[in-house]
Design a protein around this motif. Structure first.
Motif, PDB file in Angstrom:
ATOM      1  N   GLU A 137       0.818  -1.205   0.000  1.00  0.00           N
ATOM      2  CA  GLU A 137       0.000   0.000   0.000  1.00  0.00           C
ATOM      3  C   GLU A 137       0.859   1.265   0.000  1.00  0.00           C
ATOM      4  OE1 GLU A 137      -3.980  -0.197   2.284  1.00  0.00           O
ATOM      5  OE2 GLU A 137      -2.575  -1.376   3.473  1.00  0.00           O
ATOM      6  N   VAL A 138       0.369   2.266  -0.682  1.00  0.00           N
ATOM      7  CA  VAL A 138       0.991   3.587  -0.641  1.00  0.00           C
ATOM      8  C   VAL A 138       0.413   4.341   0.555  1.00  0.00           C
ATOM      9  CG1 VAL A 138       1.174   5.815  -1.813  1.00  0.00           C
ATOM     10  CG2 VAL A 138       1.404   3.689  -3.121  1.00  0.00           C
ATOM     11  N   PRO A 139       1.248   4.931   1.401  1.00  0.00           N
ATOM     12  CA  PRO A 139       0.713   5.714   2.525  1.00  0.00           C
ATOM     13  C   PRO A 139      -0.135   6.890   2.033  1.00  0.00           C
ATOM     14  CG  PRO A 139       3.065   5.304   2.794  1.00  0.00           C
ATOM     15  CD  PRO A 139       2.711   4.888   1.401  1.00  0.00           C
ATOM     16  N   ILE A 140      -1.323   7.031   2.616  1.00  0.00           N
ATOM     17  CA  ILE A 140      -2.200   8.152   2.266  1.00  0.00           C
ATOM     18  C   ILE A 140      -2.660   8.819   3.560  1.00  0.00           C
ATOM     19  CG2 ILE A 140      -4.262   8.901   1.056  1.00  0.00           C
ATOM     20  CD1 ILE A 140      -4.131   6.406  -0.642  1.00  0.00           C
ATOM     21  N   LEU A 141      -2.327  10.093   3.697  1.00  0.00           N
ATOM     22  CA  LEU A 141      -2.686  10.859   4.882  1.00  0.00           C
ATOM     23  C   LEU A 141      -3.972  11.641   4.622  1.00  0.00           C
ATOM     24  CD1 LEU A 141       0.821  12.325   5.845  1.00  0.00           C
ATOM     25  CD2 LEU A 141      -0.211  10.147   6.526  1.00  0.00           C
ATOM     26  N   TYR A 197      10.265  11.526   1.124  1.00  0.00           N
ATOM     27  CA  TYR A 197       8.961  11.192   0.536  1.00  0.00           C
ATOM     28  C   TYR A 197       8.643  12.124  -0.635  1.00  0.00           C
ATOM     29  CZ  TYR A 197       7.739   7.909   4.241  1.00  0.00           C
ATOM     30  OH  TYR A 197       7.714   6.829   5.082  1.00  0.00           O
ATOM     31  N   GLU A 198       7.971  11.571  -1.645  1.00  0.00           N
ATOM     32  CA  GLU A 198       7.494  12.340  -2.789  1.00  0.00           C
ATOM     33  C   GLU A 198       5.994  12.111  -2.935  1.00  0.00           C
ATOM     34  OE1 GLU A 198       9.870  12.132  -6.460  1.00  0.00           O
ATOM     35  OE2 GLU A 198      11.307  10.922  -5.314  1.00  0.00           O
ATOM     36  N   THR A 199       5.251  13.196  -3.123  1.00  0.00           N
ATOM     37  CA  THR A 199       3.807  13.041  -3.262  1.00  0.00           C
ATOM     38  C   THR A 199       3.459  12.503  -4.651  1.00  0.00           C
ATOM     39  OG1 THR A 199       3.651  15.385  -3.887  1.00  0.00           O
ATOM     40  CG2 THR A 199       3.166  14.812  -1.598  1.00  0.00           C
ATOM     41  N   ILE A 200       2.443  11.660  -4.685  1.00  0.00           N
ATOM     42  CA  ILE A 200       1.932  11.153  -5.952  1.00  0.00           C
ATOM     43  C   ILE A 200       0.464  11.556  -6.087  1.00  0.00           C
ATOM     44  CG2 ILE A 200       3.533   9.205  -5.959  1.00  0.00           C
ATOM     45  CD1 ILE A 200       1.025   7.425  -5.353  1.00  0.00           C
ATOM     46  N   MET A 201      -0.028  11.498  -7.308  1.00  0.00           N
ATOM     47  CA  MET A 201      -1.406  11.834  -7.592  1.00  0.00           C
ATOM     48  C   MET A 201      -2.230  10.554  -7.801  1.00  0.00           C
ATOM     49  SD  MET A 201      -1.588  15.253  -7.627  1.00  0.00           S
ATOM     50  CE  MET A 201      -0.875  14.895  -6.022  1.00  0.00           C
ATOM     51  N   ILE A 232      -1.117  12.989   0.030  1.00  0.00           N
ATOM     52  CA  ILE A 232      -1.615  13.874   1.074  1.00  0.00           C
ATOM     53  C   ILE A 232      -2.985  14.372   0.651  1.00  0.00           C
ATOM     54  CG2 ILE A 232      -1.197  15.991   2.377  1.00  0.00           C
ATOM     55  CD1 ILE A 232       1.802  15.614   1.780  1.00  0.00           C
ATOM     56  N   THR A 233      -4.009  14.042   1.457  1.00  0.00           N
ATOM     57  CA  THR A 233      -5.380  14.402   1.089  1.00  0.00           C
ATOM     58  C   THR A 233      -6.019  15.279   2.167  1.00  0.00           C
ATOM     59  OG1 THR A 233      -6.476  12.493   2.139  1.00  0.00           O
ATOM     60  CG2 THR A 233      -5.575  12.167  -0.073  1.00  0.00           C
ATOM     61  N   PHE A 234      -7.048  16.024   1.748  1.00  0.00           N
ATOM     62  CA  PHE A 234      -7.764  16.937   2.636  1.00  0.00           C
ATOM     63  C   PHE A 234      -9.266  16.762   2.413  1.00  0.00           C
ATOM     64  CE2 PHE A 234      -3.668  18.706   1.600  1.00  0.00           C
ATOM     65  CZ  PHE A 234      -3.188  19.231   2.792  1.00  0.00           C
ATOM     66  N   ASP A 235     -10.009  16.671   3.496  1.00  0.00           N
ATOM     67  CA  ASP A 235     -11.463  16.528   3.411  1.00  0.00           C
ATOM     68  C   ASP A 235     -12.174  17.790   3.902  1.00  0.00           C
ATOM     69  OD1 ASP A 235     -10.925  13.961   2.616  1.00  0.00           O
ATOM     70  OD2 ASP A 235     -11.997  12.977   4.245  1.00  0.00           O
ATOM     71  N   ASP A 236     -13.342  18.048   3.337  1.00  0.00           N
ATOM     72  CA  ASP A 236     -14.330  18.991   3.884  1.00  0.00           C
ATOM     73  C   ASP A 236     -14.228  20.435   3.422  1.00  0.00           C
ATOM     74  OD1 ASP A 236     -15.215  16.755   5.175  1.00  0.00           O
ATOM     75  OD2 ASP A 236     -14.707  17.428   7.203  1.00  0.00           O
ATOM     76  N   THR A 237     -13.272  20.762   2.520  1.00  0.00           N
ATOM     77  CA  THR A 237     -13.315  22.081   1.861  1.00  0.00           C
ATOM     78  C   THR A 237     -12.870  23.253   2.736  1.00  0.00           C
ATOM     79  OG1 THR A 237     -15.394  21.166   0.963  1.00  0.00           O
ATOM     80  CG2 THR A 237     -14.706  23.273   0.096  1.00  0.00           C
ATOM     81  N   ARG A 238     -12.268  23.000   3.876  1.00  0.00           N
ATOM     82  CA  ARG A 238     -11.889  24.083   4.783  1.00  0.00           C
ATOM     83  C   ARG A 238     -10.947  25.079   4.111  1.00  0.00           C
ATOM     84  NH1 ARG A 238     -15.385  24.205   9.093  1.00  0.00           N
ATOM     85  NH2 ARG A 238     -15.769  22.081   9.853  1.00  0.00           N
ATOM     86  N   GLU A 239     -11.190  26.362   4.373  1.00  0.00           N
ATOM     87  CA  GLU A 239     -10.414  27.424   3.724  1.00  0.00           C
ATOM     88  C   GLU A 239      -8.930  27.367   4.079  1.00  0.00           C
ATOM     89  OE1 GLU A 239      -8.364  31.183   3.387  1.00  0.00           O
ATOM     90  OE2 GLU A 239      -9.017  30.303   5.291  1.00  0.00           O
ATOM     91  N   PHE A 274       5.343  19.549  -2.971  1.00  0.00           N
ATOM     92  CA  PHE A 274       4.288  18.566  -2.731  1.00  0.00           C
ATOM     93  C   PHE A 274       2.984  19.009  -3.403  1.00  0.00           C
ATOM     94  CE2 PHE A 274       6.081  16.986   1.635  1.00  0.00           C
ATOM     95  CZ  PHE A 274       7.105  16.332   0.956  1.00  0.00           C
ATOM     96  N   LYS A 275       2.227  18.028  -3.851  1.00  0.00           N
ATOM     97  CA  LYS A 275       0.886  18.257  -4.368  1.00  0.00           C
ATOM     98  C   LYS A 275      -0.101  17.402  -3.572  1.00  0.00           C
ATOM     99  CE  LYS A 275       2.376  20.923  -7.684  1.00  0.00           C
ATOM    100  NZ  LYS A 275       2.140  22.376  -7.657  1.00  0.00           N
ATOM    101  N   GLY A 276      -1.328  17.903  -3.426  1.00  0.00           N
ATOM    102  CA  GLY A 276      -2.314  17.200  -2.621  1.00  0.00           C
ATOM    103  C   GLY A 276      -3.589  16.900  -3.376  1.00  0.00           C
ATOM    104  N   VAL A 277      -4.477  16.187  -2.688  1.00  0.00           N
ATOM    105  CA  VAL A 277      -5.802  15.862  -3.223  1.00  0.00           C
ATOM    106  C   VAL A 277      -6.831  16.478  -2.281  1.00  0.00           C
ATOM    107  CG1 VAL A 277      -7.366  14.036  -3.972  1.00  0.00           C
ATOM    108  CG2 VAL A 277      -4.880  13.673  -4.086  1.00  0.00           C
ATOM    109  N   PHE A 278      -7.698  17.335  -2.806  1.00  0.00           N
ATOM    110  CA  PHE A 278      -8.654  18.074  -1.999  1.00  0.00           C
ATOM    111  C   PHE A 278     -10.068  17.577  -2.296  1.00  0.00           C
ATOM    112  CE2 PHE A 278      -4.843  20.529  -2.152  1.00  0.00           C
ATOM    113  CZ  PHE A 278      -4.774  21.213  -0.940  1.00  0.00           C
ATOM    114  N   PHE A 279     -10.675  16.927  -1.301  1.00  0.00           N
ATOM    115  CA  PHE A 279     -12.015  16.381  -1.456  1.00  0.00           C
ATOM    116  C   PHE A 279     -13.035  17.423  -0.986  1.00  0.00           C
ATOM    117  CE2 PHE A 279      -9.488  12.429  -1.253  1.00  0.00           C
ATOM    118  CZ  PHE A 279      -9.913  11.860  -2.448  1.00  0.00           C
TER     119      PHE A 279
END
Length: 283
Positions: free
Chosen positions: A57-61, A99-103, A124-131, A146-151
């Motif tokens: 597994e790839v670590p996902i925060l 560590y290197e971020t992946i998409m 690196i992911t983020f939930d809930d749209t917080r400003e 780094f690049k992230g994923v914003f849900f």
């Protein structure tokens, strides 16, 4: 004697007339190039569920709030909130550790087609749209490339304390990935009737309209899912869906990708240990 001269003179004239005729050449024949051979690349064969589950597994925060909180704050606030200095320290620690971020697309190719990954990949992911995810999170990650994923839950867009359409578009334009997190964060396990359209289809379309790109990823509110949801998510044209730290589905692992919530109670050292221990083997 005259006859001999006439014969010689006649022969000379014939010789001259033969040499003065234009030289006849054969017409040139156009060269016809041989048709180029088409190179057919071998068709990629998608991995089955068992193969996907067997891969490391790839670590996902997963982050939610990035803000200060008091010592007397509730347990939920402490779990779901990371203080800005702690977040900054964590990003530096990840970068220092190599560590290197992946998409998501890289993760998909790795799981399905055995595509390449960096030596130490992380998502690196983020939930809930917080400003503050835009203002603090993305800005801090930028220091390390780094690049992230914003849900995004679409009901919150443009509301006070949440991201605006312009900020979401900016994240996408800067190379981050925008994913869907339902319309209003209701549990997927409770959907019936038109809920699937309201919570899956419409948010996807709205986000695609904002960023001008396909939205392929979905995160379950509270990480909760059931087998009824999986075909609905597929039908809504998502390529992958993300849970939290629970067991993946044996038949649809791409729709039960594991993540861990980074708790505000963790030290940076604790977070780094969890990155390794939580994803040391396929589960």
């Amino acid at each position: 004697m005259k006859n001999i001269l006439y014969v010689i003179l006649g022969g000379f004239l014939v010789l001259v007339s033969c040499q003065s005729e234009p030289r006849k050449t054969k017409p040139e024949t156009a060269l016809i190039a041989a048709p180029a051979k088409k190179i057919i690349s071998p068709k990629k064969v998608a991995a089955d569920a068992a193969t996907i589950l067997s891969k490391k597994e790839v670590p996902i925060l997963c982050y939610h709030n990035i803000r200060d909180f008091s010592a007397s704050a509730s347990g939920n606030i402490k779990v779901y909130t990371v203080k800005p200095p702690a977040f900054a320290e964590q990003m530096k620690a990840l970068a220092d550790a190599g560590y290197e971020t992946i998409m998501p697309e890289q993760l998909y190719d790795y799981l399905v087609y055995d595509g390449p990954l960096p030596a130490k990949p992380i998502m690196i992911t983020f939930d809930d749209t917080r400003e503050e995810q835009f203002r603090i999170g993305a800005a801090e990650m930028k220091k390390y490339g780094f690049k992230g994923v914003f849900f995004i839950m679409t009901v919150s867009i443009n509301r006070p304390g949440y991201m605006s359409k312009e900020q979401i578009k900016s994240l996408s334009d800067d190379g981050h990935i925008v994913g869907a997190h339902t319309w209003d964060h209701h549990m997927v396990t409770k959907y019936t009737g038109d809920d699937w359209n309201t919570q899956l289809v419409k948010p996807k379309a709205k986000l695609e309209d904002i960023i001008g790109k396909p939205v392929n990823d979905f995160a379950y509110p509270f990480g909760l899912w059931n087998t009824t949801a999986l075909p609905e998510i597929k039908k809504s044209d998502y390529k992958m869906a993300y849970i939290l730290s629970t067991k993946r589905d044996s038949l649809d692992p791409l729709y039960t990708i594991r993540r861990i919530i980074v708790s505000g109670t963790w030290s940076t050292e604790g977070m780094m240990k969890s990155v390794v221990s939580s994803f040391d083997k396929a589960k």
